[in-house]
Design a protein around this motif. Structure first.
Motif, PDB file in Angstrom:
ATOM      1  N   MET B   1       0.836  -1.204   0.000  1.00 23.99           N
ATOM      2  CA  MET B   1       0.000   0.000   0.000  1.00 23.99           C
ATOM      3  C   MET B   1       0.865   1.244   0.000  1.00 23.99           C
ATOM      4  O   MET B   1       2.068   1.196  -0.131  1.00 23.99           O
ATOM      5  CB  MET B   1      -0.920  -0.012   1.228  1.00 23.99           C
ATOM      6  N   ALA B   2       0.175   2.245   0.172  1.00 26.40           N
ATOM      7  CA  ALA B   2       0.849   3.560   0.106  1.00 26.40           C
ATOM      8  C   ALA B   2       1.673   3.759   1.361  1.00 26.40           C
ATOM      9  O   ALA B   2       1.293   4.474   2.270  1.00 26.40           O
ATOM     10  CB  ALA B   2      -0.211   4.642   0.006  1.00 26.40           C
ATOM     11  N   ASP B   3       2.792   3.082   1.415  1.00 33.47           N
ATOM     12  CA  ASP B   3       3.554   3.112   2.653  1.00 33.47           C
ATOM     13  C   ASP B   3       4.268   4.428   2.906  1.00 33.47           C
ATOM     14  O   ASP B   3       4.448   4.837   4.042  1.00 33.47           O
ATOM     15  CB  ASP B   3       4.576   1.977   2.646  1.00 33.47           C
ATOM     16  N   TYR B   4       4.710   5.058   1.822  1.00 37.14           N
ATOM     17  CA  TYR B   4       5.481   6.284   1.992  1.00 37.14           C
ATOM     18  C   TYR B   4       4.691   7.463   1.441  1.00 37.14           C
ATOM     19  O   TYR B   4       4.003   7.348   0.426  1.00 37.14           O
ATOM     20  CB  TYR B   4       6.819   6.172   1.261  1.00 37.14           C
ATOM     21  N   ALA B   5       4.789   8.593   2.117  1.00 39.21           N
ATOM     22  CA  ALA B   5       4.054   9.782   1.664  1.00 39.21           C
ATOM     23  C   ALA B   5       4.759  10.382   0.458  1.00 39.21           C
ATOM     24  O   ALA B   5       5.990  10.346   0.364  1.00 39.21           O
ATOM     25  CB  ALA B   5       3.991  10.802   2.795  1.00 39.21           C
ATOM     26  N   PRO B   6       3.978  10.933  -0.483  1.00 43.31           N
ATOM     27  CA  PRO B   6       4.621  11.600  -1.623  1.00 43.31           C
ATOM     28  C   PRO B   6       5.407  12.825  -1.155  1.00 43.31           C
ATOM     29  O   PRO B   6       5.010  13.493  -0.206  1.00 43.31           O
ATOM     30  CB  PRO B   6       3.435  12.001  -2.516  1.00 43.31           C
ATOM     31  N   VAL B   7       6.537  13.080  -1.800  1.00 40.10           N
ATOM     32  CA  VAL B   7       7.398  14.203  -1.404  1.00 40.10           C
ATOM     33  C   VAL B   7       7.480  15.182  -2.574  1.00 40.10           C
ATOM     34  O   VAL B   7       7.700  14.781  -3.712  1.00 40.10           O
ATOM     35  CB  VAL B   7       8.814  13.691  -1.041  1.00 40.10           C
ATOM     36  N   ASP B   8       7.277  16.443  -2.294  1.00 39.94           N
ATOM     37  CA  ASP B   8       7.311  17.467  -3.333  1.00 39.94           C
ATOM     38  C   ASP B   8       8.737  18.008  -3.460  1.00 39.94           C
ATOM     39  O   ASP B   8       9.160  18.879  -2.696  1.00 39.94           O
ATOM     40  CB  ASP B   8       6.335  18.587  -2.965  1.00 39.94           C
ATOM     41  N   LEU B   9       9.483  17.471  -4.428  1.00 40.20           N
ATOM     42  CA  LEU B   9      10.888  17.867  -4.571  1.00 40.20           C
ATOM     43  C   LEU B   9      11.031  19.232  -5.246  1.00 40.20           C
ATOM     44  O   LEU B   9      12.136  19.750  -5.375  1.00 40.20           O
ATOM     45  CB  LEU B   9      11.664  16.805  -5.353  1.00 40.20           C
ATOM     46  N   ALA B  10       9.899  19.803  -5.687  1.00 42.17           N
ATOM     47  CA  ALA B  10       9.961  21.128  -6.311  1.00 42.17           C
ATOM     48  C   ALA B  10       9.590  22.218  -5.304  1.00 42.17           C
ATOM     49  O   ALA B  10       9.472  23.382  -5.668  1.00 42.17           O
ATOM     50  CB  ALA B  10       9.033  21.174  -7.518  1.00 42.17           C
ATOM     51  N   ALA B  11       9.392  21.842  -4.040  1.00 45.18           N
ATOM     52  CA  ALA B  11       9.009  22.830  -3.030  1.00 45.18           C
ATOM     53  C   ALA B  11      10.135  23.844  -2.841  1.00 45.18           C
ATOM     54  O   ALA B  11      11.289  23.582  -3.206  1.00 45.18           O
ATOM     55  CB  ALA B  11       8.696  22.121  -1.714  1.00 45.18           C
ATOM     56  N   ASP B  12       9.820  25.002  -2.256  1.00 44.13           N
ATOM     57  CA  ASP B  12      10.868  26.023  -2.150  1.00 44.13           C
ATOM     58  C   ASP B  12      11.579  26.019  -0.797  1.00 44.13           C
ATOM     59  O   ASP B  12      12.469  26.813  -0.566  1.00 44.13           O
ATOM     60  CB  ASP B  12      10.302  27.423  -2.461  1.00 44.13           C
ATOM     61  N   ASN B  13      11.193  25.100   0.099  1.00 42.68           N
ATOM     62  CA  ASN B  13      11.879  25.052   1.396  1.00 42.68           C
ATOM     63  C   ASN B  13      12.739  23.793   1.511  1.00 42.68           C
ATOM     64  O   ASN B  13      12.752  23.138   2.535  1.00 42.68           O
ATOM     65  CB  ASN B  13      10.857  25.114   2.534  1.00 42.68           C
ATOM     66  N   LEU B  14      13.450  23.469   0.422  1.00 45.02           N
ATOM     67  CA  LEU B  14      14.245  22.236   0.433  1.00 45.02           C
ATOM     68  C   LEU B  14      15.434  22.368   1.377  1.00 45.02           C
ATOM     69  O   LEU B  14      16.026  23.435   1.509  1.00 45.02           O
ATOM     70  CB  LEU B  14      14.766  21.945  -0.973  1.00 45.02           C
ATOM     71  N   VAL B  15      15.753  21.282   2.067  1.00 41.43           N
ATOM     72  CA  VAL B  15      17.000  21.215   2.829  1.00 41.43           C
ATOM     73  C   VAL B  15      17.852  20.111   2.193  1.00 41.43           C
ATOM     74  O   VAL B  15      17.328  19.197   1.567  1.00 41.43           O
ATOM     75  CB  VAL B  15      16.771  20.906   4.324  1.00 41.43           C
ATOM     76  N   THR B  16      19.147  20.253   2.346  1.00 42.43           N
ATOM     77  CA  THR B  16      20.057  19.282   1.744  1.00 42.43           C
ATOM     78  C   THR B  16      20.715  18.484   2.853  1.00 42.43           C
ATOM     79  O   THR B  16      21.117  19.039   3.874  1.00 42.43           O
ATOM     80  CB  THR B  16      21.135  20.028   0.925  1.00 42.43           C
ATOM     81  N   PHE B  17      20.738  17.180   2.678  1.00 42.36           N
ATOM     82  CA  PHE B  17      21.353  16.335   3.695  1.00 42.36           C
ATOM     83  C   PHE B  17      22.071  15.169   3.025  1.00 42.36           C
ATOM     84  O   PHE B  17      21.922  14.946   1.817  1.00 42.36           O
ATOM     85  CB  PHE B  17      20.313  15.851   4.720  1.00 42.36           C
ATOM     86  N   GLU B  18      22.866  14.474   3.823  1.00 43.80           N
ATOM     87  CA  GLU B  18      23.649  13.377   3.256  1.00 43.80           C
ATOM     88  C   GLU B  18      22.990  12.056   3.604  1.00 43.80           C
ATOM     89  O   GLU B  18      22.650  11.788   4.758  1.00 43.80           O
ATOM     90  CB  GLU B  18      25.069  13.423   3.804  1.00 43.80           C
ATOM     91  N   LEU B  19      22.769  11.235   2.562  1.00 47.14           N
ATOM     92  CA  LEU B  19      22.105   9.950   2.758  1.00 47.14           C
ATOM     93  C   LEU B  19      22.994   8.865   2.169  1.00 47.14           C
ATOM     94  O   LEU B  19      23.207   8.843   0.954  1.00 47.14           O
ATOM     95  CB  LEU B  19      20.742   9.978   2.060  1.00 47.14           C
ATOM     96  N   ASN B  20      23.526   8.024   3.007  1.00 45.03           N
ATOM     97  CA  ASN B  20      24.426   6.949   2.556  1.00 45.03           C
ATOM     98  C   ASN B  20      25.525   7.478   1.632  1.00 45.03           C
ATOM     99  O   ASN B  20      25.825   6.897   0.599  1.00 45.03           O
ATOM    100  CB  ASN B  20      23.641   5.863   1.820  1.00 45.03           C
ATOM    101  N   GLY B  21      26.079   8.641   2.021  1.00 39.93           N
ATOM    102  CA  GLY B  21      27.195   9.176   1.251  1.00 39.93           C
ATOM    103  C   GLY B  21      26.783  10.040   0.074  1.00 39.93           C
ATOM    104  O   GLY B  21      27.621  10.684  -0.544  1.00 39.93           O
ATOM    105  N   ARG B  22      25.489  10.051  -0.258  1.00 37.05           N
ATOM    106  CA  ARG B  22      25.020  10.890  -1.359  1.00 37.05           C
ATOM    107  C   ARG B  22      24.446  12.179  -0.786  1.00 37.05           C
ATOM    108  O   ARG B  22      23.942  12.192   0.326  1.00 37.05           O
ATOM    109  CB  ARG B  22      23.907  10.179  -2.117  1.00 37.05           C
ATOM    110  N   THR B  23      24.483  13.236  -1.580  1.00 41.90           N
ATOM    111  CA  THR B  23      23.835  14.472  -1.147  1.00 41.90           C
ATOM    112  C   THR B  23      22.459  14.542  -1.798  1.00 41.90           C
ATOM    113  O   THR B  23      22.351  14.488  -3.024  1.00 41.90           O
ATOM    114  CB  THR B  23      24.682  15.688  -1.568  1.00 41.90           C
TER     115      THR B  23
END
Lengths: 166, 766
Positions: B1-23
């Motif tokens: 089912m819809a386990d994960y919520a949709p994420v709006d990657l075009a939003a204007d309040n984006l933060v940048t973080f490191e995930l498994n070595g990727r930015t």
């Protein structure tokens, strides 16, 4: 017990509880004083008085050992089986009482319906281990199998309490 | 089912973080599980389900390592922040995943080979993907008597439960029926209801969709199929005008299950279904399903093949002036073909009309900015004007409850009491006086930032004052949007095609029609049934019924052509929120039956006028080309999620105003989803059926010398109802009687006027 009776009990203490759902516990303990256990009607009354669904009230009641969802004996005898008491002979006291009351080694209610034996975790009377508590009365100890049996016999002979505070 | 919520990657309040070595980046405040999933990293979860509300971190499956934080964190309840450094695959995180899965499986029976969930089970899938592969647990596992019936439709295998609380949260927070709880503690924890009562609720089936293990399964689907036996088809539910998106599970050509979609349509039902939409499909196998054409002759009924049936239909129609009556759930294709045959010379100048509520006078309200059901979530004020959405458009209830959970205020007015009134402030108005109630709502609407106004089609259509008041209210509140609580499944679609509710009745009465085709329509069981009965009593020409189930009309008709159900045919339905959505077949249907659109095309061929289309899709293209509401629309464009149609010129048909006054009682008909004829015939829903009653205020009953449970009939200008028991309900307005529309045997339809759900009546005790 009906919702008005429960309300009359919890209204004076309502201010002592920051969260409304915390009132469910004192309400349940009070509702239980009538019959010694909680019936469907009692749970519904507590739900109505506290503003929670009867199902939620039942889920709370089911979590606690001292809230009974099935009939018990007139007196409930809690035998402490935690470390200090166990080291001082609680197992022998427990086994003796179970055998005398004719219940399984998990505890239970005697055939005459007078006494329910149950295990309790630490009652905080390690200095008087092994200890026993009858209903919500003051815990007593130390006991030997023989003195414990005499204690239970005295409970059996005594008249039933007016209210079942457990 | 819809386990994960949709994420709006075009939003204007984006933060940048490191995930498994990727930015990577995600909007601030997004939960780490969702942000990671959007970046292509699956963090395993069980209890997390964004549709159930805030995360609770019960299962511990999503533990990840975050630099600078002590120990491991639950990614489901940790929002992403700038420069966070997250590792989901480090030795420590991996060890936690192994540990949690080993712990969850310690008490899990691993009876996957006999478990209905096997093959489509999140616990199984994630154990394979993230688990240790081996258990060290050799002690005896817990056992429960299995399974127990949580209700007549849901089985509970308690030892499979991993105590994720999803079902409890659905019951407590989403549906708010308050029935499911977790009882006991530790290893003895179990999901149960109050004192073990059956879990009877209108949305109960959703817990079988969200259970991440095989603990909660659907009884009608138990041991019926395996994931590799089945095909799943995205379709839409045609039981009510909401148009929930469904998935049909087919095995060997038979429909075996209906579930919400894996990817829910957030604009419509968000993956939740009511129990009727989920389990009501078994009526397709009920005894009164029509499975072969019947020719009714003086000597008796004769069953014929579908080819002979169509040929008989053509010969009955040849040389006759034809009227075509469409039911409220007829698809755009069927209606489009009927209109085409009436205008292209096949059935010369046939009169085409539909059954259902006439609401052309509501056009000014409909012209205001429209909302989709999904827009209710973000509203700060939900206004409900008239109606009974919880009974008539069930999924609306969950949306309004969700908005309330998010802090929206809920207000409204109306004649009928309903389940959503407990969520806010409602005023009771007398029928015909909705405008009085709306006066009290004006300030709240104009002060709100994002108000959504839900208005009932049938109530407003009979209340011209309310239409004017609501139009003015919406015009004065630039932020307000409106959403119609519709009366007929495809009422919007048929009205957008220009199919009127009038014309045919008058034509039959005036003897201007020699033959009638009823397409999924039974006027003898619809509002105004007694008036319809009278015109058909005087009608000497042939009647052809294209129908799915036996009904009064199929008994009266001279020729019955069995049609396919909404689960067996292609087609397009337009929901009450103007959303065109596609039906796709998930079952084959009886051999001697065919889809309504196919039957109409075949009849045209027999009449010597082969139409320019052969398939449902080409009929759709042909139909929409000439109607402005559908300009540019194609079946591809509708896709799986649907498209909102454009505006169309309203017809000028309006029902009579029904205004309550002290001397008259008013009947308002409510179509209770679980009280109608369809539910009554479903085996799976047998314990969910609500009985037909006449609900009225105790004072009204007293004035009529009626006691509760007495039987009474309603008599109006146009006819009368059958006798129904009286139920006193102090929440009903005085002088008002709420009656069951569409109940088995159509008890109240006779007292109603055609195309209207309200009537002035008097009451007689029987």
């Amino acid at each position: 017990m009906n919702a008005d009776q429960v309300r009359a009990h919890i209204d004076p203490i309502r201010h002592e509880y920051a969260e409304a759902r915390s009132l469910i516990l004192p309400a349940l303990k009070f509702a239980q004083t009538e019959k010694g256990h909680l019936t469907r009607e009692d749970l519904e009354a507590v739900g109505e008085a506290t503003g929670f669904s009867a199902a939620y009230v039942e889920s709370v009641a089911s979590f606690y050992d001292r809230l009974y969802l099935a009939p018990t004996g007139a007196r409930v005898v809690s035998v402490c089986v935690t470390l200090s008491c166990m080291l001082r002979g609680a197992d022998e006291v427990w086994d003796h009482l179970c055998e005398r009351e004719g219940v399984s080694h998990h505890g239970g209610t005697s055939e005459d319906g007078r006494i329910t034996i149950q295990e309790a975790q630490c009652l905080g009377y390690c200095d008087r281990a092994p200890c026993i508590q009858a209903d919500a009365e003051e815990t007593k100890g130390p006991f030997t199998p023989g003195s414990a049996a005499a204690f239970v016999d005295a409970l059996r002979a005594a008249p039933d309490p007016h209210e079942f505070w457990r | 089912m819809a386990d994960y919520a949709p994420v709006d990657l075009a939003a204007d309040n984006l933060v940048t973080f490191e995930l498994n070595g990727r930015t990577v980046s995600a909007p601030a405040g997004t939960m780490l599980v969702d942000a990671a999933y959007a970046a292509g990293v699956e963090i395993p979860i069980f209890c997390y389900e964004p549709r159930l509300g805030p995360p609770i971190g019960a299962c511990r499956m999503c533990l990840v390592e975050i630099e600078g934080m002590r120990g491991l964190q639950t990614a489901c309840s940790t929002p992403v922040t700038e420069d966070m450094v997250v590792r989901t695959n480090s030795p420590m995180a991996k060890d936690a995943q192994d540990g949690v899965l080993e712990m969850l499986l310690a008490q899990h029976p691993l009876d996957c080979p006999v478990c209905d969930k096997g093959g489509e089970c999140p616990l199984q899938d994630r154990t394979f993907k993230f688990g240790p592969g081996k258990s060290r647990f050799i002690e005896p596992k817990r056992h429960f008597p299995k399974p127990i019936e949580l209700s007549s439709r849901i089985a509970l295998d308690r030892e499979r439960c991993i105590s994720c609380f999803r079902c409890v949260r659905f019951s407590q927070d989403v549906a708010q029926d308050g029935q499911l709880t977790m009882q006991e503690r530790g290893a003895r924890s179990e999901i149960t209801t109050f004192t073990g009562d059956a879990y009877e609720a209108r949305f109960s089936g959703n817990i079988t969709d969200i259970c991440p293990v095989g603990a909660l399964t659907s009884i009608p689907y138990r041991f019926v199929a395996r994931p590799w036996d089945i095909t799943n088809t995205p379709s839409v539910c045609g039981s009510c005008p909401v148009g929930c998106n469904t998935e049909l599970t087919t095995r060997d050509g038979e429909l075996k299950r209906i579930t919400g979609r894996d990817t829910p349509n957030v604009a419509v039902e968000e993956g939740w279904l009511c129990d009727k939409g989920r389990w009501g499909y078994d009526i397709a196998m009920s005894p009164n399903r029509l499975s072969a054409p019947v020719v009714r002759e003086a000597v008796g009924d004769r069953t014929v093949s579908i080819e002979d049936g169509v040929a008989a239909a053509a010969s009955l129609l040849t040389g006759r002036r034809v009227g075509i009556l469409l039911g409220g759930a007829v698809t755009l294709e069927e209606a489009g073909i009927a209109l085409d045959l009436a205008t292209n010379g096949t059935l010369d100048n046939a009169v085409v009309a539909r059954l259902g509520v006439a609401s052309g006078n509501c056009a000014p309200v409909r012209a205001a900015t429209g909302a989709q059901l999904g827009d209710i979530d973000a509203a700060d004020l939900v206004v409900i004007v008239g109606g009974d959405p919880a009974a008539q458009q069930p999924i609306v209830e969950l949306r309004v409850r969700k908005a309330r959970r998010f802090g929206a205020r809920v207000i409204g007015c109306g004649a009928r009491p309903h389940a959503l009134e407990s969520l806010g402030d409602f005023t009771r108005t007398a029928p015909g006086h909705l405008a009085d109630g709306m006066m009290g709502l004006a300030d709240a609407i104009s002060n709100a930032a994002r108000p959504v106004v839900l208005w009932d089609e049938a109530d407003l259509a009979s209340d011209p004052g309310a239409i004017a008041a609501l139009t003015a209210l919406l015009a004065a509140s630039p932020h307000a949007t409106q959403l119609m609580l519709g009366a007929d499944v495809n009422g919007v679609g048929l009205s957008a095609l220009g199919v009127s509710t009038t014309g045919l009745f008058e034509a039959i009465a005036a003897d201007e029609v020699d033959a009638v085709i009823c397409v999924h329509a039974d006027p003898l069981e619809a509002a105004g049934s007694i008036a319809w009965q009278a015109v058909f009593d005087g009608f000497r020409g042939p009647v052809i019924a294209i129908a799915t189930y036996a009904s009064a009309m199929t008994e009266r008709a001279d020729l019955v052509l069995p049609a396919l159900t909404m689960w067996e045919q292609e087609g397009t339905l337009v929901s009450m929120t103007h959303r065109a959505q596609r039906l796709r077949p998930g079952a084959a249907g009886p051999a001697q039956a065919a889809a309504g659109w196919e039957l109409l095309i075949a009849i045209a061929h027999h009449l010597g006028h082969p139409p320019a289309y052969r398939t449902a899709a080409s009929a759709f293209t042909h139909t929409v080309a000439s109607h402005p509401a559908f300009f540019g629309m194609t079946t591809d464009l509708i896709g799986t999620d649907g498209v909102v149609i454009g505006a169309w010129p309203a017809d000028d048909v309006s029902p009579a105003a029904i205004v309550a006054d002290p001397d008259h009682l008013v009947l308002v008909a409510t179509r209770d989803t679980f009280g109608d004829d369809m539910t009554a015939r479903s085996h799976a829903l047998r314990t969910a059926v609500s009985a037909p009653v006449l609900r009225m205020h105790p004072a009204t009953a007293q004035a009529l010398w009626l006691n509760e449970h007495d039987h009474a009939v309603l008599i109006s200008d146009v006819g009368s109802s059958s006798a129904l028991p009286v139920l006193c309900d102090a929440r009903v307005a005085e002088g008002l009687i709420v009656g069951p529309l569409g109940a088995p045997g159509s008890p109240i339809e006779g007292a109603l006027s055609r195309n209207q759900h309200q009537a002035i009546v008097r009451v007689e005790r029987t």
